[in-house]
Scaffold this motif. Structure first.
Motif, PDB file in Angstrom:
ATOM      1  N   GLU A  24       0.807  -1.221   0.000  1.00  0.00           N
ATOM      2  CA  GLU A  24       0.000   0.000   0.000  1.00  0.00           C
ATOM      3  C   GLU A  24       0.844   1.276   0.000  1.00  0.00           C
ATOM      4  OE1 GLU A  24      -2.939   0.019   3.020  1.00  0.00           O
ATOM      5  OE2 GLU A  24      -3.999  -1.741   2.251  1.00  0.00           O
ATOM      6  N   ASP A  25       2.035   1.229   0.560  1.00  0.00           N
ATOM      7  CA  ASP A  25       2.900   2.401   0.565  1.00  0.00           C
ATOM      8  C   ASP A  25       3.859   2.427  -0.619  1.00  0.00           C
ATOM      9  OD1 ASP A  25       1.773   3.372   2.921  1.00  0.00           O
ATOM     10  OD2 ASP A  25       3.145   2.189   4.177  1.00  0.00           O
ATOM     11  N   GLY A  26       3.705   1.515  -1.546  1.00  0.00           N
ATOM     12  CA  GLY A  26       4.587   1.461  -2.708  1.00  0.00           C
ATOM     13  C   GLY A  26       4.363   2.625  -3.657  1.00  0.00           C
ATOM     14  N   LYS A  27       5.410   3.018  -4.336  1.00  0.00           N
ATOM     15  CA  LYS A  27       5.327   4.159  -5.256  1.00  0.00           C
ATOM     16  C   LYS A  27       4.334   3.926  -6.388  1.00  0.00           C
ATOM     17  CE  LYS A  27      10.136   5.541  -4.479  1.00  0.00           C
ATOM     18  NZ  LYS A  27      11.502   5.587  -5.071  1.00  0.00           N
ATOM     19  N   LEU A  28       4.213   2.690  -6.836  1.00  0.00           N
ATOM     20  CA  LEU A  28       3.352   2.392  -7.984  1.00  0.00           C
ATOM     21  C   LEU A  28       2.034   1.744  -7.592  1.00  0.00           C
ATOM     22  CD1 LEU A  28       6.070   1.066 -10.473  1.00  0.00           C
ATOM     23  CD2 LEU A  28       5.337   3.415 -10.041  1.00  0.00           C
ATOM     24  N   TRP A  29       1.838   1.515  -6.301  1.00  0.00           N
ATOM     25  CA  TRP A  29       0.571   0.924  -5.855  1.00  0.00           C
ATOM     26  C   TRP A  29      -0.638   1.746  -6.300  1.00  0.00           C
ATOM     27  CZ3 TRP A  29      -1.927  -3.211  -4.519  1.00  0.00           C
ATOM     28  CH2 TRP A  29      -3.134  -3.133  -3.820  1.00  0.00           C
ATOM     29  N   PRO A  30      -0.585   3.092  -6.264  1.00  0.00           N
ATOM     30  CA  PRO A  30      -1.738   3.859  -6.730  1.00  0.00           C
ATOM     31  C   PRO A  30      -2.102   3.578  -8.185  1.00  0.00           C
ATOM     32  CG  PRO A  30      -0.297   5.258  -5.430  1.00  0.00           C
ATOM     33  CD  PRO A  30       0.439   3.971  -5.659  1.00  0.00           C
ATOM     34  N   TRP A  31      -1.145   3.159  -8.986  1.00  0.00           N
ATOM     35  CA  TRP A  31      -1.436   2.814 -10.374  1.00  0.00           C
ATOM     36  C   TRP A  31      -2.431   1.660 -10.464  1.00  0.00           C
ATOM     37  CZ3 TRP A  31       3.547   2.492 -13.878  1.00  0.00           C
ATOM     38  CH2 TRP A  31       4.122   3.767 -13.991  1.00  0.00           C
ATOM     39  N   VAL A  32      -2.287   0.688  -9.585  1.00  0.00           N
ATOM     40  CA  VAL A  32      -3.034  -0.565  -9.724  1.00  0.00           C
ATOM     41  C   VAL A  32      -4.045  -0.793  -8.611  1.00  0.00           C
ATOM     42  CG1 VAL A  32      -1.119  -1.638 -10.948  1.00  0.00           C
ATOM     43  CG2 VAL A  32      -1.294  -1.918  -8.464  1.00  0.00           C
ATOM     44  N   GLU A  33      -4.100   0.101  -7.652  1.00  0.00           N
ATOM     45  CA  GLU A  33      -4.900  -0.128  -6.445  1.00  0.00           C
ATOM     46  C   GLU A  33      -6.349  -0.480  -6.763  1.00  0.00           C
ATOM     47  OE1 GLU A  33      -6.078   2.038  -2.212  1.00  0.00           O
ATOM     48  OE2 GLU A  33      -4.962   3.152  -3.745  1.00  0.00           O
ATOM     49  N   GLU A  34      -6.985   0.273  -7.629  1.00  0.00           N
ATOM     50  CA  GLU A  34      -8.409   0.048  -7.900  1.00  0.00           C
ATOM     51  C   GLU A  34      -8.658  -1.349  -8.457  1.00  0.00           C
ATOM     52  OE1 GLU A  34     -12.105   1.919 -10.554  1.00  0.00           O
ATOM     53  OE2 GLU A  34     -10.160   2.927 -10.501  1.00  0.00           O
ATOM     54  N   ILE A  35      -7.914  -1.730  -9.486  1.00  0.00           N
ATOM     55  CA  ILE A  35      -8.126  -3.034 -10.107  1.00  0.00           C
ATOM     56  C   ILE A  35      -7.618  -4.154  -9.208  1.00  0.00           C
ATOM     57  CG2 ILE A  35      -7.427  -4.502 -12.040  1.00  0.00           C
ATOM     58  CD1 ILE A  35      -7.526  -1.973 -13.791  1.00  0.00           C
ATOM     59  N   ALA A  36      -6.472  -3.940  -8.559  1.00  0.00           N
ATOM     60  CA  ALA A  36      -5.922  -4.963  -7.673  1.00  0.00           C
ATOM     61  C   ALA A  36      -6.871  -5.260  -6.517  1.00  0.00           C
ATOM     62  CB  ALA A  36      -4.565  -4.515  -7.139  1.00  0.00           C
ATOM     63  N   THR A  37      -7.492  -4.227  -5.993  1.00  0.00           N
ATOM     64  CA  THR A  37      -8.441  -4.416  -4.896  1.00  0.00           C
ATOM     65  C   THR A  37      -9.689  -5.130  -5.383  1.00  0.00           C
ATOM     66  OG1 THR A  37      -7.619  -2.422  -3.799  1.00  0.00           O
ATOM     67  CG2 THR A  37      -9.780  -3.251  -3.122  1.00  0.00           C
ATOM     68  N   GLU A  38     -10.191  -4.693  -6.517  1.00  0.00           N
ATOM     69  CA  GLU A  38     -11.400  -5.303  -7.084  1.00  0.00           C
ATOM     70  C   GLU A  38     -11.179  -6.772  -7.420  1.00  0.00           C
ATOM     71  OE1 GLU A  38     -14.150  -4.805 -11.120  1.00  0.00           O
ATOM     72  OE2 GLU A  38     -13.006  -3.097 -10.368  1.00  0.00           O
ATOM     73  N   ASN A  39      -9.974  -7.096  -7.916  1.00  0.00           N
ATOM     74  CA  ASN A  39      -9.666  -8.471  -8.316  1.00  0.00           C
ATOM     75  C   ASN A  39      -9.129  -9.340  -7.187  1.00  0.00           C
ATOM     76  OD1 ASN A  39     -10.411  -7.985 -10.937  1.00  0.00           O
ATOM     77  ND2 ASN A  39      -8.337  -7.823 -11.748  1.00  0.00           N
ATOM     78  N   HIS A  40      -8.977  -8.753  -5.987  1.00  0.00           N
ATOM     79  CA  HIS A  40      -8.368  -9.483  -4.863  1.00  0.00           C
ATOM     80  C   HIS A  40      -6.995 -10.021  -5.258  1.00  0.00           C
ATOM     81  CE1 HIS A  40     -12.279  -9.188  -2.903  1.00  0.00           C
ATOM     82  NE2 HIS A  40     -12.830  -9.709  -3.982  1.00  0.00           N
ATOM     83  N   LEU A  41      -6.209  -9.152  -5.897  1.00  0.00           N
ATOM     84  CA  LEU A  41      -4.940  -9.569  -6.477  1.00  0.00           C
ATOM     85  C   LEU A  41      -4.007 -10.218  -5.459  1.00  0.00           C
ATOM     86  CD1 LEU A  41      -2.879  -9.662  -8.799  1.00  0.00           C
ATOM     87  CD2 LEU A  41      -2.204  -7.331  -8.176  1.00  0.00           C
TER      88      LEU A  41
END
Length: 208
Positions: A24-41
Motif C-alpha cells: 500500500e505504501d509502494g510508489k506504484l501501488w496507486p497505479w493498480v490499487e483500484e483493479i488490484a483491490t477489485e480483483n483481490h490480487l
C-alpha cells in the motif's frame, strides 16, 4: 479447459513482485490499487504461489531492473516508461520499494532470474536458460503490469516455443481499458490459456 500442469515441466513466473507495486505504501501501488483491490490480487497471488509450491511447480522470480543513479543517462533511445521509472526511482536498489513483497520471498529451490531492463523477462536475462535447464516448457505468468511486463514476457515466451498461461485475476493494470486490451484483445494472439485463479488452481490440483 483441457490443459494440464505437470510439475516437472511447468514453471510459475512471478513478475515484478516488488513492494513498490504490491504494498500500500509502494510508489506504484496507486497505479493498480483500484483493479488490484477489485480483483483481490494479493489474495489470488498468495493462493497461486502456495498452490504451485504444494504441487511441486518451480517458482521463478522475474524482477524488473532496480533503479540506480545514472540509469539511462547514456542510453540513446530509452523508452518513456524507462525514463518515468528513473524519474520516480521505481524499485530503487537497496530500498524497501525495490524489495520483494514479504509474502513472496525467494525460498530455497526457487529460481531468481536476472533483472530485465525493458518489459519482457527474456531479453538480456537468463530466464530462457533457467527454464530449459530444468526442463520447463509451460509457463504461468502472474504479476504486473498486465499490458507491459506480463504481456511482453508471455508473448516472447510463446515466440520461443513455451506454452503460456495467463491468469485474469493474477494481474492488474493502470486502467480497466489497459487490462481489457491485455487480456481480451492481445492475449488470444499468443497465450494458450487465459484462466481465473480458481480455474488454474483446479487444473493444477487435477494434474497432481
Amino acid at each position: 479447459m483441457t490443459t494440464t500442469y505437470d510439475p516437472s515441466i511447468t514453471a510459475l513466473l512471478c513478475i515484478d513482485f516488488y513492494n513498490d507495486f504490491l504494498s500500500e505504501d509502494g510508489k506504484l501501488w496507486p497505479w493498480v490499487e483500484e483493479i488490484a483491490t477489485e480483483n483481490h490480487l494479493l489474495d489470488n497471488l498468495r493462493t497461486i504461489v502456495s498452490t504451485a509450491r504444494a504441487a511441486g511447480i518451480k517458482i521463478y522470480h522475474v524482477p524488473h531492473h532496480r533503479w540506480e543513479p545514472g540509469d539511462y543517462v547514456n542510453w540513446k533511445y530509452p523508452s518513456p516508461y524507462q525514463l518515468g521509472a528513473a524519474q520516480r526511482q521505481a524499485f530503487a536498489k537497496d530500498t524497501w520499494g525495490g524489495t520483494f513483497h514479504p509474502d513472496f520471498p525467494v525460498l530455497e529451490g526457487d529460481i531468481l532470474v536476472k533483472e530485465h531492463w525493458g518489459s519482457s523477462g527474456f531479453p538480456n536475462t537468463d530466464l530462457e536458460h533457467q527454464l530449459k535447464a530444468y526442463g520447463r516448457e509451460k509457463i504461468i505468468c502472474v504479476g504486473l503490469l498486465a499490458n507491459t511486463c506480463l504481456e511482453a514476457t508471455g508473448r516472447y515466451g510463446m515466440e520461443l516455443g513455451f506454452h503460456v498461461t495467463l491468469v485474469r485475476d493474477g494481474t492488474a493494470a493502470r486502467s480497466p481499458e489497459a487490462l481489457h486490451a491485455a487480456l481480451d484483445i492481445d492475449a488470444p494472439t499468443y497465450a494458450h490459456e487465459v484462466l481465473t485463479t480458481d480455474e488454474l488452481v483446479r487444473a493444477i490440483k487435477a494434474t497432481v
